[in-house]
Design an enzyme around this catalytic site. Structure first.
Site: not given
Length: 334
Positions: A229, A250-252, A270
């Site tokens: 998340r 991975a996140h973002n 990201s």
């Protein structure tokens, strides 16, 4: 539902109280001691929120942010609107962690969902849904008609699952919004906390992750893949994108529409990926990159730079396919 419905949000907090927690290195004007109602990304923050900026790569977003205040460093303050209060600190990510913990104190680890119940007790809530054995479901879960949930899977509180979805066995889904016609194969972990922490010589500090995972219509996630998340923003997989087995997102990370991602690919946090992108197996994509539309990345490549639209790359570090072939030819001639 409120903007963030997976975690209880605390606050509002007086700006002066937040400043004490983050190591602000400037002089604070008490006239600015109003209440801050949320901590959001640059693009999602409004006039009652604060945000953060830790890289000039995001100056296009930061110059347009509506946030009342922004955690940043002295060399980046110039990339913020004049009306935005600049909160200069020595360590931006440490200050971000401290602020996130104020608003979301329970989001730095994945606590047990104590509301989970066996699906056999809840089948009347989900007409038209087929369940396997030993399935656990949390509070306020929505599951669309004609969906199938495999045995030994867990769907935690507030997850929304669309119609005609196929969820395999031993799948865990939390903090997620899943559209119609999504296929998640066996063993996947969707919406778990990402690898966010502040390194410290005495003790590493976990960073709260309060974003969610969004799987748009027609997405397929291969077996034993993990989709983290987001931290403040969301992790998004675009419509009709297919992801192979044992992939880590991975996140973002934001992946566009109609992409094809082969097995054992890893995305660092990201990074944004465009539409119609093809990535070969075991490629690694570094964080905070922009991968354009119609890009092709060869298997085993290591991508450490942005890639414009319509390019083909390969190698470690990844270079244009034409340059890679030339390099290979030179090596073979020696």
């Amino acid at each position: 539902m409120p903007k963030n419905y997976f975690y209880e949000k605390k606050g509002p907090f007086p700006l002066k109280e937040i400043i004490k927690a983050i190591g602000f290195i400037g002089n604070f004007d008490n006239e600015n001691n109003f209440e801050i109602y949320g901590f959001e990304s640059l693009s999602n923050a409004n006039e009652n929120d604060m945000t953060f900026l830790n890289s000039s790569k995001y100056k296009n977003l930061s110059l347009k942010t509506k946030a009342a205040a922004c955690i940043t460093s002295p060399n980046l303050s110039k990339f913020l609107p004049e009306k935005c209060i600049k909160l200069d600190v020595k360590n931006v990510l440490f200050a971000v962690t401290q602020t996130s913990k104020m608003f979301y104190p329970d989001a730095d680890i994945d606590l047990l969902d104590e509301t989970l119940q066996d699906c056999s007790k809840l089948k009347n809530l989900y007409p038209g849904v087929k369940f396997g054995k030993n399935i656990l479901i949390g509070n306020n879960v929505k599951i669309g008609k004609n969906s199938h949930i495999g045995s030994n899977s867990i769907i935690e509180s507030n997850v929304i699952l669309g119609e005609n979805c196929l969820i395999g066995s031993f799948v865990t889904i939390r903090n997620s919004l899943i559209f119609n016609n999504v296929y998640i194969q066996d063993g996947c972990k969707i919406g778990v906390k990402g690898f966010g922490f502040i390194p410290n010589k005495n003790k590493n500090i976990r960073t709260p992750h309060v974003g969610k995972v969004v799987l748009e219509e027609g997405v397929e996630i291969g077996a034993n893949s993990t989709i983290d998340r987001g931290s403040l923003a969301d992790t998004v997989i675009g419509k009709n994108t297919f992801i192979d087995n044992q992939v880590h997102v991975a996140h973002n990370v934001q992946i566009g529409k109609n992409c094809m991602i082969a097995g054992q690919v890893g995305f660092a946090g990201s990074t944004k990926v465009g539409d119609n992108v093809v990535i070969g197996g075991q490629a690694g994509i570094s964080g905070h990159l922009k991968i354009g539309n119609n890009v092709k990345i060869g298997g085993g490549s290591g991508v450490i730079n942005d890639i414009p639209d319509n390019h083909q790359v390969m190698g470690y570090p990844a270079v244009s396919l034409k340059d890679f072939v030339k390099q290979k030819k030179k090596i073979n001639e020696k």
